[in-house]
Write a protein that holds these residues in place. Structure first.
Motif, PDB file in Angstrom:
ATOM      1  N   CYS A 231      39.400 -47.417 -14.655  1.00 40.13           N
ATOM      2  CA  CYS A 231      38.389 -46.386 -14.420  1.00 40.13           C
ATOM      3  C   CYS A 231      37.063 -46.855 -15.001  1.00 40.13           C
ATOM      4  O   CYS A 231      37.030 -47.513 -16.042  1.00 40.13           O
ATOM      5  CB  CYS A 231      38.796 -45.062 -15.070  1.00 40.13           C
ATOM      6  N   LEU A 285      38.330 -40.573 -14.705  1.00 37.39           N
ATOM      7  CA  LEU A 285      39.705 -40.549 -15.210  1.00 37.39           C
ATOM      8  C   LEU A 285      40.430 -39.298 -14.741  1.00 37.39           C
ATOM      9  O   LEU A 285      41.585 -39.356 -14.287  1.00 37.39           O
ATOM     10  CB  LEU A 285      39.695 -40.608 -16.743  1.00 37.39           C
ATOM     11  N   LEU A 303      39.720 -48.394 -19.243  1.00 37.69           N
ATOM     12  CA  LEU A 303      38.501 -47.597 -19.113  1.00 37.69           C
ATOM     13  C   LEU A 303      37.295 -48.420 -19.565  1.00 37.69           C
ATOM     14  O   LEU A 303      37.290 -48.972 -20.673  1.00 37.69           O
ATOM     15  CB  LEU A 303      38.598 -46.323 -19.952  1.00 37.69           C
TER      16      LEU A 303
END
Length: 391
Positions: A231, A285, A303
């Motif tokens: 993400c 997310l 992330l």
């Protein structure tokens, strides 16, 4: 001790503009906005919403009484602060009715602020395992009407509850980060809108991702086959894909297909909301968790956080058993369905509305805003906040 995301929720205003119509109004091909930039709709904040109310609305229905009793730290990540001195966290703390035995601060580093807040929260929980920390990431992105950045505006907030033994995502300890003083995006204190060198910012985003991704691989030994999804911070949804493409050489074809599919799913909410700065990564997310039905418990999610100026960070989390039980997918679907489209003329009129800069008295009609928490006006240089549902 495992620490991570126990609850997560988001809020976006009830108004939006269609990007196809905005493109036509700006004498652009619609595909430039919907494909080239990757945006379908853009949230429009009425004058009765600001970063404080957006954050409070994101958290309002997420917390139960047990959470409120355990929260002893509120951290507000934003680059749209309303006061040079007082933190947005203090206002939200009051609007939510949290206990007074708590800390409340605001952190700032462009779009990285929400990630900084999460890392601070992890440290607090490590020292205070029975506590919970409310992290708020909230922004209104404004570049001005008929500007190159107009297509990357938006408004919204994500609220995250960090705790020990989290029910959604355990955040792993190894992280990689990088700081460099650059001028790719900034907003001087005298300006209501941001300044950006778009081409340079895109280059730096990808450069920072390359550095922190490589550093993380060296620290952990992880490679792309260890990740179910990546993400990204999404100033616009095409940006993360540009970064993902730079590491295709690390992938098998199966890795590539999996990561691209999950990336596209992670952008669904952002395509409807637009750029929300500190909250953009966490909206991505949330979109992945709620829209990808094939994610398995135990999957590792990567992330990438980026805040212009600039700070970048790569970190990871592991999905917990039965994590779907603790999401609010149906509520978010309903929120999108109830939004109202505004015309380009209406959007431009809303954009021009501002609270008085001299602190003069102003009363606003909050009945037209369906949000529980609103800005009701200005009095004696103080914003007047109302929680319609607070007893």
């Amino acid at each position: 001790m495992q620490i991570g995301i126990d609850k997560i929720n988001f809020y976006t205003p009830h108004l939006y503009v269609d990007m196809n119509k905005l493109a036509i109004a700006r004498n652009q091909e619609p595909e430039k906005f919907t494909i080239g930039i990757g945006q379908d709709e853009m949230a429009v904040a009425p004058i009765t919403q600001d970063p404080v109310t957006l954050a409070a609305n994101a958290a309002w229905n997420m917390l139960d009484e047990a959470d409120k009793e355990q929260i002893d730290f509120v951290i507000f990540g934003t680059e749209s602060g309303i006061d040079h001195s007082k933190s947005g966290a203090v206002y939200v703390h009051h609007l939510l009715g949290l206990k007074k035995e708590a800390r409340a601060i605001e952190v700032k580093q462009a779009c990285y602020g929400g990630t900084a807040a999460i890392q601070l929260a992890k440290g607090h929980i490590a020292l205070n395992p029975t506590s919970k920390v409310l992290v708020l990431a909230s922004d209104i992105a404004r570049y001005g009407l008929n500007t190159p950045g107009e297509v990357t505006q938006g408004a919204g907030a994500v609220a995250i509850l960090i705790s020990a033994d989290p029910r959604i995502l355990v955040l792993e300890d190894e992280v990689s980060y990088r700081t460099d003083e650059i001028m790719d995006f900034w907003r001087p204190v005298y300006s209501d809108t941001a300044y950006v060198d778009g081409k340079y910012s895109n280059e730096q985003y990808i450069s920072f991702f390359s550095h922190v991704w490589t550093a993380h691989k060296e620290k952990t030994g992880f490679d792309l086959n260890d990740f179910e999804a990546l993400c990204y911070h999404l100033p616009y949804t095409k940006m993360g894909l540009k970064a993902l493409r730079t590491i295709y050489d690390d992938k098998t074809e199966a890795d590539k297909e999996r990561l691209v599919e999950n990336y596209q799913i992670s952008t669904r909410y952002n395509r409807k909301v637009g750029n929300i700065y500190t909250a953009s990564l966490y909206l991505s997310l949330l979109s992945l968790l709620e829209q990808q039905e094939n994610l398995r418990d135990g999957s590792r999610i990567g992330l990438f956080s980026y805040g212009s100026g600039a700070v970048g960070e790569f970190f990871t989390g592991i999905l917990q058993p039965n994590y779907r039980k603790y999401l609010h997918t149906a509520e978010h679907t309903t929120m999108f369905e109830k939004r109202q489209e505004v015309s380009i003329a209406e959007y431009e009129e809303i954009f021009k509305q501002e609270l008085p800069k001299d602190g003069s008295t102003l009363d606003l009609n909050i009945e037209e805003d369906p949000a529980p928490i609103c800005v009701a006006g200005i009095k004696d240089h103080m914003r007047q906040y109302v929680n319609k549902q607070k007893v």
